[in-house]
Design a protein around this motif. Structure first.
Motif, PDB file in Angstrom:
ATOM      1  N   THR A  57       0.857  -1.190   0.000  1.00  0.00           N
ATOM      2  CA  THR A  57       0.000   0.000   0.000  1.00  0.00           C
ATOM      3  C   THR A  57       0.892   1.238   0.000  1.00  0.00           C
ATOM      4  OG1 THR A  57      -0.155   0.308   2.411  1.00  0.00           O
ATOM      5  CG2 THR A  57      -1.654  -1.309   1.401  1.00  0.00           C
ATOM      6  N   GLY A  58       0.357   2.346  -0.503  1.00  0.00           N
ATOM      7  CA  GLY A  58       1.187   3.549  -0.600  1.00  0.00           C
ATOM      8  C   GLY A  58       2.307   3.374  -1.604  1.00  0.00           C
ATOM      9  N   ALA A  59       2.096   2.496  -2.598  1.00  0.00           N
ATOM     10  CA  ALA A  59       3.166   2.100  -3.512  1.00  0.00           C
ATOM     11  C   ALA A  59       3.623   3.214  -4.439  1.00  0.00           C
ATOM     12  CB  ALA A  59       2.724   0.891  -4.338  1.00  0.00           C
ATOM     13  N   THR A  60       2.806   4.245  -4.624  1.00  0.00           N
ATOM     14  CA  THR A  60       3.227   5.349  -5.487  1.00  0.00           C
ATOM     15  C   THR A  60       3.899   6.470  -4.696  1.00  0.00           C
ATOM     16  OG1 THR A  60       1.053   6.412  -5.304  1.00  0.00           O
ATOM     17  CG2 THR A  60       1.379   4.868  -7.136  1.00  0.00           C
ATOM     18  N   PHE A  90       6.716   8.057  -1.716  1.00  0.00           N
ATOM     19  CA  PHE A  90       8.170   8.121  -1.604  1.00  0.00           C
ATOM     20  C   PHE A  90       8.744   6.826  -1.032  1.00  0.00           C
ATOM     21  CE2 PHE A  90      11.826  10.061   0.989  1.00  0.00           C
ATOM     22  CZ  PHE A  90      12.733   9.894  -0.035  1.00  0.00           C
ATOM     23  N   VAL A  91       8.311   6.450   0.166  1.00  0.00           N
ATOM     24  CA  VAL A  91       8.813   5.223   0.782  1.00  0.00           C
ATOM     25  C   VAL A  91       8.231   3.995   0.095  1.00  0.00           C
ATOM     26  CG1 VAL A  91       8.902   3.863   2.910  1.00  0.00           C
ATOM     27  CG2 VAL A  91       9.239   6.334   3.008  1.00  0.00           C
ATOM     28  N   GLY A  92       6.928   4.031  -0.212  1.00  0.00           N
ATOM     29  CA  GLY A  92       6.274   2.875  -0.811  1.00  0.00           C
ATOM     30  C   GLY A  92       6.892   2.448  -2.124  1.00  0.00           C
ATOM     31  N   SER A  93       7.218   3.413  -2.983  1.00  0.00           N
ATOM     32  CA  SER A  93       7.815   3.056  -4.277  1.00  0.00           C
ATOM     33  C   SER A  93       9.213   2.481  -4.092  1.00  0.00           C
ATOM     34  CB  SER A  93       7.866   4.281  -5.203  1.00  0.00           C
ATOM     35  OG  SER A  93       8.689   5.307  -4.669  1.00  0.00           O
ATOM     36  N   ALA A  94       9.927   2.930  -3.060  1.00  0.00           N
ATOM     37  CA  ALA A  94      11.241   2.352  -2.774  1.00  0.00           C
ATOM     38  C   ALA A  94      11.100   0.913  -2.275  1.00  0.00           C
ATOM     39  CB  ALA A  94      11.975   3.200  -1.739  1.00  0.00           C
ATOM     40  N   VAL A  95      10.056   0.658  -1.475  1.00  0.00           N
ATOM     41  CA  VAL A  95       9.792  -0.709  -1.007  1.00  0.00           C
ATOM     42  C   VAL A  95       9.478  -1.618  -2.197  1.00  0.00           C
ATOM     43  CG1 VAL A  95       8.204  -2.150   0.329  1.00  0.00           C
ATOM     44  CG2 VAL A  95       9.038   0.004   1.292  1.00  0.00           C
ATOM     45  N   VAL A  96       8.665  -1.116  -3.134  1.00  0.00           N
ATOM     46  CA  VAL A  96       8.346  -1.892  -4.338  1.00  0.00           C
ATOM     47  C   VAL A  96       9.622  -2.257  -5.083  1.00  0.00           C
ATOM     48  CG1 VAL A  96       7.279  -1.783  -6.622  1.00  0.00           C
ATOM     49  CG2 VAL A  96       6.022  -0.973  -4.615  1.00  0.00           C
ATOM     50  N   LEU A 156      -1.029  -1.264  -4.521  1.00  0.00           N
ATOM     51  CA  LEU A 156      -2.348  -0.652  -4.316  1.00  0.00           C
ATOM     52  C   LEU A 156      -2.261   0.813  -4.710  1.00  0.00           C
ATOM     53  CD1 LEU A 156      -5.251  -1.150  -3.131  1.00  0.00           C
ATOM     54  CD2 LEU A 156      -4.399  -0.075  -1.038  1.00  0.00           C
ATOM     55  N   VAL A 157      -3.068   1.213  -5.681  1.00  0.00           N
ATOM     56  CA  VAL A 157      -3.044   2.600  -6.159  1.00  0.00           C
ATOM     57  C   VAL A 157      -4.459   3.154  -6.157  1.00  0.00           C
ATOM     58  CG1 VAL A 157      -1.014   2.181  -7.578  1.00  0.00           C
ATOM     59  CG2 VAL A 157      -3.273   1.925  -8.585  1.00  0.00           C
ATOM     60  N   ARG A 158      -4.583   4.427  -5.865  1.00  0.00           N
ATOM     61  CA  ARG A 158      -5.878   5.090  -5.944  1.00  0.00           C
ATOM     62  C   ARG A 158      -6.139   5.549  -7.379  1.00  0.00           C
ATOM     63  NH1 ARG A 158      -5.238   9.447  -1.227  1.00  0.00           N
ATOM     64  NH2 ARG A 158      -3.229   9.605  -2.282  1.00  0.00           N
ATOM     65  N   PRO A 159      -7.388   5.771  -7.730  1.00  0.00           N
ATOM     66  CA  PRO A 159      -7.688   6.208  -9.104  1.00  0.00           C
ATOM     67  C   PRO A 159      -6.972   7.497  -9.487  1.00  0.00           C
ATOM     68  CG  PRO A 159      -9.691   5.508  -7.991  1.00  0.00           C
ATOM     69  CD  PRO A 159      -8.611   5.535  -6.947  1.00  0.00           C
ATOM     70  N   THR A 160      -6.681   8.338  -8.485  1.00  0.00           N
ATOM     71  CA  THR A 160      -6.052   9.638  -8.761  1.00  0.00           C
ATOM     72  C   THR A 160      -4.540   9.626  -8.564  1.00  0.00           C
ATOM     73  OG1 THR A 160      -6.481  10.317  -6.474  1.00  0.00           O
ATOM     74  CG2 THR A 160      -8.154  10.887  -8.127  1.00  0.00           C
ATOM     75  N   SER A 161      -3.953   8.469  -8.257  1.00  0.00           N
ATOM     76  CA  SER A 161      -2.514   8.403  -7.961  1.00  0.00           C
ATOM     77  C   SER A 161      -1.659   8.699  -9.189  1.00  0.00           C
ATOM     78  CB  SER A 161      -2.147   7.019  -7.424  1.00  0.00           C
ATOM     79  OG  SER A 161      -2.752   6.760  -6.184  1.00  0.00           O
ATOM     80  N   ARG A 162      -0.581   9.460  -8.974  1.00  0.00           N
ATOM     81  CA  ARG A 162       0.432   9.623 -10.013  1.00  0.00           C
ATOM     82  C   ARG A 162       1.244   8.332 -10.088  1.00  0.00           C
ATOM     83  NH1 ARG A 162       3.926  14.917  -9.032  1.00  0.00           N
ATOM     84  NH2 ARG A 162       5.154  13.774 -10.579  1.00  0.00           N
TER      85      ARG A 162
END
Length: 328
Positions: free
Chosen positions: A4-7, A9-15, A28-34
């Motif tokens: 979660t929070g994959a987009t 700062f920390v989440g994308s680094a975890v991915v 997990l991304v929201r419809p409005t996520s960059r």
């Protein structure tokens, strides 16, 4: 693995770290996520929101593990209820969904903000005493309450949860940026000639990401781990950024008593403009403490290691410059 929070700062680094280690990752991304932070990555996406339990049930199907990194991380917000909905109720939904789907292990991303501090400024650890009354601002309070919910539910539902407490992450891809990243960016722009007597535990965001994976692989059920780096005074942090950019370092030390009134004025203006203030009351109050921590437990039990803070600052400044946040 669901992140979660994959987009963020920390989440994308975890991915990125999980992918490099050979994990199959669902973001997990929201419809409005960059989505630019995930560009080029071999990752599956699931549309949802931590505030929507049904979307989490769908997103977790087939996942053995969850890294719950998503959080509303701001030191000021015009809508505190939304922050509590994301941080507290969102965490409750994660554990409810994990129980229903049968997820084997959850890594919950808390923060050093929920931990106690020592009055003498020596590094605190996972067992330093703290109470809700000591939580300054809605972000700290919401994360503290969320952590209580996670711990209580893990015990009541017999869930395998490991909690990590990142310090102040710094590094590339801080696109929004976070409060710590904004401080580094302002210093790189030459906008922070003044400083107060405070300090932070600066850690590279990629070390934090690896710490999440190590917690998933090696962490003890119910255990808490600080993912820290190097404890530095604010003056030293700003001086290092100035050295990296070739700019002038901080030269004016401001008393704490002068900062709080400035923050009050900034927040009053922000309520009218609806734009985030450059200095917040919560930040001014937090600056009275040296937020220094020890990550010895993570080092001893997980094999966690962190690089020097200077490397994190270099990577952050170079990324900001390369992506047009300031002119190098």
């Amino acid at each position: 693995m669901l992140v979660t929070g994959a987009t963020g700062f920390v989440g994308s680094a975890v991915v990125r770290d999980l992918l490099q280690a050979g994990y199959r990752v669902r973001a997990l991304v929201r419809p409005t996520s960059r989505m630019d932070s995930l560009d080029g990555l071999d990752v599956e996406t699931a549309t949802g929101d931590v505030r929507d339990l049904s979307s989490l049930l769908d997103a977790m199907q087939g996942c053995d593990g969850v890294c719950h990194v998503a959080a509303d991380y701001r030191l000021w917000t015009p809508d505190a209820d939304a922050m509590y909905a994301s941080n507290v109720e969102g965490s409750r939904h994660i554990l409810q969904a994990a129980r229903q789907v049968g997820v084997k292990r959850i890594v919950y991303t808390s923060s050093v903000a929920t931990l106690g501090l020592h009055a003498d400024g020596t590094p605190a650890d996972e067992d330093t005493p703290v109470t809700l009354e000591q939580m300054i601002g809605h972000y700290k309070r919401s994360k503290f309450l969320a952590e209580q919910v996670v711990c209580d539910m893990a015990r009541e539902l017999s869930l395998d949860v490991v909690t990590v407490h990142p310090a102040a992450p710094v590094g590339p891809r801080d696109s929004k940026p976070t409060p710590t990243g904004r401080m580094v960016l302002d210093a790189a722009r030459g906008r922070m000639p003044a400083y107060v007597d405070t300090g932070l535990d600066i850690v590279h965001v990629d070390d934090v990401a690896e710490g999440h994976r190590l917690a998933y692989e090696k962490g003890t059920r119910g255990r808490h781990y600080i993912l820290g780096g190097e404890n530095l005074s604010l003056r030293d942090i700003l001086a290092q950024v100035a050295d990296i950019t070739g700019g002038r370092g901080p030269w004016l030390r401001m008393p704490h008593a002068a900062v709080l009134p400035m923050a009050c004025v900034a927040e009053a203006f922000a309520k009218v403009s609806r734009r985030e203030p450059s200095i917040t009351v919560a930040g001014a109050r937090l600056a009275r403490k040296h937020m220094y921590f020890s990550h010895r437990r993570a080092a001893d039990e997980l094999g966690y290691r962190s690089r020097p803070a200077h490397e994190a600052l270099v990577d952050a400044v170079q990324w900001f410059a390369k992506n047009g946040y300031f002119r190098a």
